[in-house]
Design a protein around this motif. Structure first.
Motif, PDB file in Angstrom:
ATOM      1  N   ASP A 106       0.851  -1.191   0.000  1.00  0.00           N
ATOM      2  CA  ASP A 106       0.000   0.000   0.000  1.00  0.00           C
ATOM      3  C   ASP A 106       0.885   1.240   0.000  1.00  0.00           C
ATOM      4  OD1 ASP A 106      -0.098   1.076   3.138  1.00  0.00           O
ATOM      5  OD2 ASP A 106       0.352  -1.068   2.906  1.00  0.00           O
ATOM      6  N   VAL A 107       0.412   2.294  -0.644  1.00  0.00           N
ATOM      7  CA  VAL A 107       1.266   3.454  -0.904  1.00  0.00           C
ATOM      8  C   VAL A 107       1.731   4.117   0.386  1.00  0.00           C
ATOM      9  CG1 VAL A 107       1.478   5.600  -2.200  1.00  0.00           C
ATOM     10  CG2 VAL A 107       0.025   3.769  -3.076  1.00  0.00           C
ATOM     11  N   ALA A 108       0.904   4.101   1.398  1.00  0.00           N
ATOM     12  CA  ALA A 108       1.280   4.733   2.668  1.00  0.00           C
ATOM     13  C   ALA A 108       2.513   4.051   3.269  1.00  0.00           C
ATOM     14  CB  ALA A 108       0.106   4.686   3.647  1.00  0.00           C
ATOM     15  N   SER A 109       2.538   2.721   3.256  1.00  0.00           N
ATOM     16  CA  SER A 109       3.694   2.010   3.823  1.00  0.00           C
ATOM     17  C   SER A 109       4.929   2.198   2.943  1.00  0.00           C
ATOM     18  CB  SER A 109       3.377   0.521   3.979  1.00  0.00           C
ATOM     19  OG  SER A 109       3.188  -0.092   2.715  1.00  0.00           O
ATOM     20  N   VAL A 110       4.740   2.266   1.615  1.00  0.00           N
ATOM     21  CA  VAL A 110       5.864   2.521   0.710  1.00  0.00           C
ATOM     22  C   VAL A 110       6.472   3.885   1.007  1.00  0.00           C
ATOM     23  CG1 VAL A 110       6.508   2.954  -1.696  1.00  0.00           C
ATOM     24  CG2 VAL A 110       5.019   1.027  -1.133  1.00  0.00           C
ATOM     25  N   LYS A 111       5.623   4.879   1.154  1.00  0.00           N
ATOM     26  CA  LYS A 111       6.110   6.235   1.438  1.00  0.00           C
ATOM     27  C   LYS A 111       6.861   6.276   2.764  1.00  0.00           C
ATOM     28  CE  LYS A 111       4.677  11.076   1.700  1.00  0.00           C
ATOM     29  NZ  LYS A 111       3.542  12.028   1.740  1.00  0.00           N
ATOM     30  N   ALA A 112       6.339   5.582   3.758  1.00  0.00           N
ATOM     31  CA  ALA A 112       6.996   5.558   5.073  1.00  0.00           C
ATOM     32  C   ALA A 112       8.387   4.936   4.959  1.00  0.00           C
ATOM     33  CB  ALA A 112       6.140   4.775   6.066  1.00  0.00           C
ATOM     34  N   SER A 113       8.533   3.877   4.166  1.00  0.00           N
ATOM     35  CA  SER A 113       9.839   3.231   3.997  1.00  0.00           C
ATOM     36  C   SER A 113      10.826   4.145   3.282  1.00  0.00           C
ATOM     37  CB  SER A 113       9.676   1.929   3.202  1.00  0.00           C
ATOM     38  OG  SER A 113       8.904   1.000   3.914  1.00  0.00           O
ATOM     39  N   LEU A 114      10.355   4.826   2.245  1.00  0.00           N
ATOM     40  CA  LEU A 114      11.242   5.717   1.496  1.00  0.00           C
ATOM     41  C   LEU A 114      11.670   6.917   2.339  1.00  0.00           C
ATOM     42  CD1 LEU A 114       9.581   5.741  -2.060  1.00  0.00           C
ATOM     43  CD2 LEU A 114      11.240   4.159  -1.096  1.00  0.00           C
ATOM     44  N   GLU A 115      10.744   7.463   3.087  1.00  0.00           N
ATOM     45  CA  GLU A 115      11.096   8.590   3.964  1.00  0.00           C
ATOM     46  C   GLU A 115      11.998   8.130   5.099  1.00  0.00           C
ATOM     47  OE1 GLU A 115       7.206  11.509   3.405  1.00  0.00           O
ATOM     48  OE2 GLU A 115       7.208  10.020   5.010  1.00  0.00           O
ATOM     49  N   GLY A 116      11.796   6.905   5.586  1.00  0.00           N
ATOM     50  CA  GLY A 116      12.641   6.372   6.655  1.00  0.00           C
ATOM     51  C   GLY A 116      14.085   6.243   6.209  1.00  0.00           C
ATOM     52  N   PHE A 117      14.300   5.867   4.966  1.00  0.00           N
ATOM     53  CA  PHE A 117      15.657   5.765   4.418  1.00  0.00           C
ATOM     54  C   PHE A 117      16.353   7.124   4.462  1.00  0.00           C
ATOM     55  CE2 PHE A 117      17.953   6.617   0.353  1.00  0.00           C
ATOM     56  CZ  PHE A 117      19.134   5.949   0.651  1.00  0.00           C
ATOM     57  N   VAL A 118      15.673   8.176   4.029  1.00  0.00           N
ATOM     58  CA  VAL A 118      16.262   9.520   4.028  1.00  0.00           C
ATOM     59  C   VAL A 118      16.567   9.966   5.454  1.00  0.00           C
ATOM     60  CG1 VAL A 118      15.854  11.940   3.427  1.00  0.00           C
ATOM     61  CG2 VAL A 118      15.116  10.128   1.858  1.00  0.00           C
ATOM     62  N   GLN A 119      15.661   9.664   6.374  1.00  0.00           N
ATOM     63  CA  GLN A 119      15.864  10.058   7.778  1.00  0.00           C
ATOM     64  C   GLN A 119      17.038   9.304   8.398  1.00  0.00           C
ATOM     65  OE1 GLN A 119      12.019   9.282   9.479  1.00  0.00           O
ATOM     66  NE2 GLN A 119      11.026  10.978   8.392  1.00  0.00           N
ATOM     67  N   ASP A 120      17.151   8.018   8.092  1.00  0.00           N
ATOM     68  CA  ASP A 120      18.257   7.214   8.649  1.00  0.00           C
ATOM     69  C   ASP A 120      19.610   7.743   8.173  1.00  0.00           C
ATOM     70  OD1 ASP A 120      16.448   5.628   9.927  1.00  0.00           O
ATOM     71  OD2 ASP A 120      16.521   3.995   8.459  1.00  0.00           O
ATOM     72  N   LEU A 121      19.685   8.129   6.898  1.00  0.00           N
ATOM     73  CA  LEU A 121      20.938   8.695   6.392  1.00  0.00           C
ATOM     74  C   LEU A 121      21.257  10.012   7.088  1.00  0.00           C
ATOM     75  CD1 LEU A 121      20.944   8.144   2.508  1.00  0.00           C
ATOM     76  CD2 LEU A 121      22.414   7.062   4.204  1.00  0.00           C
ATOM     77  N   ALA A 122      20.238  10.836   7.270  1.00  0.00           N
ATOM     78  CA  ALA A 122      20.446  12.134   7.924  1.00  0.00           C
ATOM     79  C   ALA A 122      20.948  11.944   9.351  1.00  0.00           C
ATOM     80  CB  ALA A 122      19.147  12.931   7.904  1.00  0.00           C
ATOM     81  N   MET A 123      20.441  10.933  10.039  1.00  0.00           N
ATOM     82  CA  MET A 123      20.859  10.672  11.417  1.00  0.00           C
ATOM     83  C   MET A 123      22.344  10.307  11.495  1.00  0.00           C
ATOM     84  SD  MET A 123      18.563  11.125  13.750  1.00  0.00           S
ATOM     85  CE  MET A 123      19.215  10.111  15.083  1.00  0.00           C
ATOM     86  N   GLN A 124      22.849   9.627  10.465  1.00  0.00           N
ATOM     87  CA  GLN A 124      24.246   9.183  10.493  1.00  0.00           C
ATOM     88  C   GLN A 124      25.232  10.340  10.354  1.00  0.00           C
ATOM     89  OE1 GLN A 124      25.484   6.250  11.354  1.00  0.00           O
ATOM     90  NE2 GLN A 124      23.334   5.696  11.762  1.00  0.00           N
ATOM     91  N   THR A 125      24.751  11.494   9.883  1.00  0.00           N
ATOM     92  CA  THR A 125      25.648  12.658   9.786  1.00  0.00           C
ATOM     93  C   THR A 125      26.054  13.160  11.166  1.00  0.00           C
ATOM     94  OG1 THR A 125      23.789  14.206   9.696  1.00  0.00           O
ATOM     95  CG2 THR A 125      24.621  13.363   7.597  1.00  0.00           C
ATOM     96  N   LEU A 126      25.341  12.722  12.194  1.00  0.00           N
ATOM     97  CA  LEU A 126      25.668  13.148  13.562  1.00  0.00           C
ATOM     98  C   LEU A 126      26.871  12.386  14.114  1.00  0.00           C
ATOM     99  CD1 LEU A 126      22.020  13.264  15.007  1.00  0.00           C
ATOM    100  CD2 LEU A 126      23.372  15.163  14.079  1.00  0.00           C
ATOM    101  N   PHE A 127      27.270  11.327  13.412  1.00  0.00           N
ATOM    102  CA  PHE A 127      28.364  10.490  13.894  1.00  0.00           C
ATOM    103  C   PHE A 127      29.550  10.591  12.936  1.00  0.00           C
ATOM    104  CE2 PHE A 127      24.272   8.622  15.057  1.00  0.00           C
ATOM    105  CZ  PHE A 127      24.374   8.602  16.446  1.00  0.00           C
ATOM    106  N   SER A 128      30.648   9.947  13.271  1.00  0.00           N
ATOM    107  CA  SER A 128      31.830   9.957  12.402  1.00  0.00           C
ATOM    108  C   SER A 128      32.616   8.671  12.623  1.00  0.00           C
ATOM    109  CB  SER A 128      32.712  11.181  12.699  1.00  0.00           C
ATOM    110  OG  SER A 128      33.167  11.144  14.046  1.00  0.00           O
ATOM    111  N   GLY A 129      33.633   8.475  11.753  1.00  0.00           N
ATOM    112  CA  GLY A 129      34.514   7.332  11.926  1.00  0.00           C
ATOM    113  C   GLY A 129      34.059   6.106  11.162  1.00  0.00           C
ATOM    114  N   ASP A 130      34.758   4.987  11.439  1.00  0.00           N
ATOM    115  CA  ASP A 130      34.480   3.740  10.729  1.00  0.00           C
ATOM    116  C   ASP A 130      33.069   3.238  10.987  1.00  0.00           C
ATOM    117  OD1 ASP A 130      37.025   3.854   9.784  1.00  0.00           O
ATOM    118  OD2 ASP A 130      37.849   2.436  11.254  1.00  0.00           O
ATOM    119  N   SER A 131      32.566   3.446  12.185  1.00  0.00           N
ATOM    120  CA  SER A 131      31.220   2.967  12.504  1.00  0.00           C
ATOM    121  C   SER A 131      30.173   3.683  11.656  1.00  0.00           C
ATOM    122  CB  SER A 131      30.911   3.180  13.996  1.00  0.00           C
ATOM    123  OG  SER A 131      30.987   4.574  14.315  1.00  0.00           O
ATOM    124  N   GLN A 132      30.438   4.974  11.388  1.00  0.00           N
ATOM    125  CA  GLN A 132      29.501   5.722  10.539  1.00  0.00           C
ATOM    126  C   GLN A 132      29.494   5.149   9.124  1.00  0.00           C
ATOM    127  OE1 GLN A 132      30.676   9.345   8.766  1.00  0.00           O
ATOM    128  NE2 GLN A 132      28.748  10.411   9.200  1.00  0.00           N
TER     129      GLN A 132
END
Length: 733
Positions: A106-132
């Protein structure tokens, strides 16, 4: 021949009969998932039929029947898709993978997954190093698996509702969804439409093209739209499509983009032909000269001149000029829109990467988990410059990267030095920096190249190839000939016809203007192009009729008069042709061709004296012109002067040499040898005439002699002599 289910729905519009056929088809295939839908449509149809049988007529009955027709067509498309999925394992895999990863989709769940990907990447900018780096790689890998599954889900999805269409349009316009994901979704919708038409999916592409702010998404949607337009007009089934295309054709800017897209599709469809030309005519010259070296400062000539180079400097200069001409030819082809890289990259699609359908349409990104590119690009930024700035489609960028990553450490030091430079490759290939990569034309061209490679090179041939010629000769993507585009408002059809005529495709001009449009609606320019196309194709009588109509309306139109004269000449209506050529000589007395044809028309029409007077004058003024010599020699033959004709044909053949001799020169000189009694040489010339044509394409000598019967008879060659000559020639084969 019985109509198919689709014809029963689209052409005959018989709901009851189509439902019965569908029920039988579903039983044969064991398809049960759409039985409830079938019974619902059948019940509603039976109620309508019962009411009519009792004399009750609903004022809105027409609308209700149109609704039943749409529902029947929707059911048919779902049944058809179900049978296609069962037939091809790769599509069965797509459905299973989608059910596992995307679920109901369903389109709502698809949209949530796509937006979640963008948010997860944005969160990783708060960290650094090999773990990032590891976390980011994990996010991309997980998301790529999801996008592969989503692409497959869309590819094999059942018919959409209007609600799904609007939800996907909103999703694709969302700034919180990555553009690359949107581009892949648009390609999935396009490929799905190429399997089975769905009006709501098609309308989604229209909505994206008209309303979406992203140029990348808009141009992908436009290409998808024009490649999947239905080939049959029906207000009851495709009213939305008709309204959408009509609206586009009323907008000058969109008409311009439609024309540009059609021209680009024509270039794309000839990619193999262009590639063969490069392989045959250009690369041999470049490979002969191995004295070019690649450095970070560009392509330069190696400093290894020999004494032969120094002493034969003129020959060397000519060789360099030839290379420059060939390189210019490639660049010119590329600027006009030719796919000059297909030949090279077509051999680089055997990587496992391309076994996944979605990867053929995935915008290039170094973060794709299947290429692991960050480390190599960090070490060799020149490669990144070529990938980001090179005029290559995304599919070729992946091919280039995968090929280079396998051998990069084995390359010579000078190449590695160049790749380690930030600007070396761009300097070596200056055309890279002169392209507007954000323009609609460029975006479309790159996407069309991705599409072309997929349809030509993907090993599972389960999709109709839009670049492939249909039975009539036109390729499937020739949408200007589609019934929905016949009401084009501006001059775009005439512009396309001019382009096609210059590209030596009169067959496409004739198909579009002669078969797919109302003759009464053609502009004067379109009529001229159509008539000249018929002339080129050998459909002479059709050409003559149109030229005649043009002259009745346009008066002294030199091109139309010339076309009319040529048509009459080819139809052997020589006296009428002579009158038209005479008009041309009055309009332009210096034109040798007009005078030459006038003389020949007069001679062939029986007015030998006046015709020879015209030809004598021409020959006196232009005695070394091969065409004048041909006309004069034929005139001598018509005037029953075979010795003079023989002498002139010998001069003509000697002057022309092997390169400029025409097949008709051999045939006509053979006639002359025959008439003067040199039968052996006559047969030799006629044999050479037949050998001048490709195997199986030589004209019939019997037909040629029948056409020239009057000339031969006038020179003493009787019918029985012709028969014996033909028998003798048959005996030589």
């Amino acid at each position: 021949m019985k109509p198919t289910i689709e014809q029963t729905i689209l052409v005959h519009q018989r709901v009851g009969k189509a439902l019965s056929m569908l029920e039988a088809r579903m039983a044969d295939l064991g398809i049960t998932e759409f039985l409830d839908e079938l019974h619902d449509v059948r019940d509603d149809y039976d109620r309508m039929a019962d009411s009519l049988s009792q004399g009750q007529r609903d004022p809105s009955g027409g609308k209700l029947y149109a609704s039943l027709l749409k529902r029947t067509y929707r059911l048919y498309n779902n049944v058809r898709l179900s049978s296609i999925i069962r037939k091809y394992p790769v599509l069965t895999y797509c459905r299973k993978a989608a059910e596992k990863t995307v679920g109901a989709g369903d389109v709502a769940s698809v949209k949530a997954s796509l937006e979640g990907f963008v948010q997860d990447l944005a969160m990783q900018t708060l960290f650094s190093g090999d773990s990032q780096e590891a976390a980011i790689a994990g996010i991309y890998a997980k998301h790529q698996r999801y996008m592969d599954a989503l692409f497959g889900h869309i590819l094999v999805s059942w018919q959409w509702t209007s609600k799904m269409r609007m939800e996907y349009a909103e999703l694709l316009a969302s700034p919180t969804v990555d553009q690359n994901d949107g581009m892949l979704i648009v390609s999935g919708v396009t490929l799905s439409l190429m399997q089975v038409f769905d009006v709501n999916k098609w309308m989604l592409l229209h909505d994206v093209y008209v309303y979406n702010p992203s140029q990348q998404l808009r141009q992908r949607a436009l290409v998808g739209m024009v490649l999947t337009v239905p080939d049959m007009r029906s207000e009851k089934l495709f009213g939305e499509v008709e309204d959408a295309i009509t609206g586009m054709m009323e907008n000058a800017d969109r008409r311009k983009e439609l024309l540009e897209t059609q021209i680009q599709l024509c270039y794309s469809a000839s990619a193999r032909t262009d590639s063969n030309e490069i392989q045959r005519d250009i690369l041999p010259t470049l490979s002969k000269e191995s004295r070019l070296d690649i450095t970070k400062n560009g392509i330069v000539e190696k400093d290894d001149a020999t004494i032969d180079d120094i002493l034969n400097s003129e020959e060397r200069d000519q060789s360099i000029k030839e290379i420059e001409d060939k390189m210019s030819r490639i660049m010119d082809m590329q600027k006009k829109g030719s796919d000059v890289y297909f030949g090279g990259f077509s051999k680089m699609k055997r990587f496992g990467f391309f076994s996944q359908i979605s990867n053929w349409f995935m915008p290039f990104t170094v973060n794709h988990p299947d290429i692991s590119g960050a480390s190599m690009l960090g070490k060799y930024p020149g490669i990144k410059g070529m990938l980001m700035n090179g005029p290559f489609c995304d599919s070729d960028k992946y091919s280039f990267f995968l090929s280079l990553s396998a051998v990069v450490e084995k390359l010579p030091p000078n190449i590695l030095e160049m790749l380690a430079s930030n600007d070396g490759p761009v300097t070596a290939m200056p055309e890279m920096s002169n392209v507007d990569r954000g323009s609609a034309m460029y975006v479309r061209r790159m996407y069309l190249q991705d599409l072309y490679r997929f349809f030509e090179l993907y090993p599972n041939r389960i999709f109709a190839n839009p670049f492939e010629a249909k039975a009539g000769g036109a390729f499937r993507g020739f949408f200007f000939a589609n019934i929905f585009f016949r009401g084009m408002k501006g001059d775009e059809t005439a512009q396309l016809s001019r382009f096609l005529f210059k590209r030596k495709r009169p067959d496409l001009v004739a198909y579009m203007l002669g078969e797919c449009r109302d003759a009464a609606a053609l502009s004067l320019d379109e009529q001229k192009l159509l008539a000249h196309s018929y002339l080129r194709l050998g459909d002479i009588e059709k050409a003559r009729v149109i030229f005649s109509s043009i002259l009745e309306k346009g008066g002294e139109d030199a091109a139309a008069i010339k076309g009319m004269a040529d048509s009459l000449f080819l139809l052997r209506r020589y006296a009428e042709a002579a009158k038209q050529y005479a008009r041309l000589t009055v309009m332009d007395g210096r034109n040798i061709s007009h005078q030459l044809h006038l003389g020949l028309a007069l001679v062939n029409g029986g007015d030998v004296k006046e015709g020879m007077a015209t030809l004598y004058k021409l020959y006196y003024e232009h005695d070394s012109d091969l065409n004048v010599m041909r006309a004069m020699a034929w005139g001598y033959l018509a005037d029953c002067k075979p010795k003079e004709a023989d002498s002139l044909y010998e001069k003509l053949l000697a002057l022309a040499g092997e390169d400029r001799i025409l097949p008709t020169d051999l045939l006509n000189s053979g006639y002359v040898k025959w008439i003067v009694g040199n039968v052996k040489e006559a047969k030799e010339r006629m044999g050479r005439y037949l050998a001048a044509f490709p195997a199986g394409e030589a004209p019939s000598l019997e037909t040629e002699m029948a056409n020239d019967r009057d000339i031969l008879s006038r020179n003493g060659i009787e019918d029985y002599v012709v028969a014996i000559m033909l028998d003798g020639l048959d005996g030589q084969k």
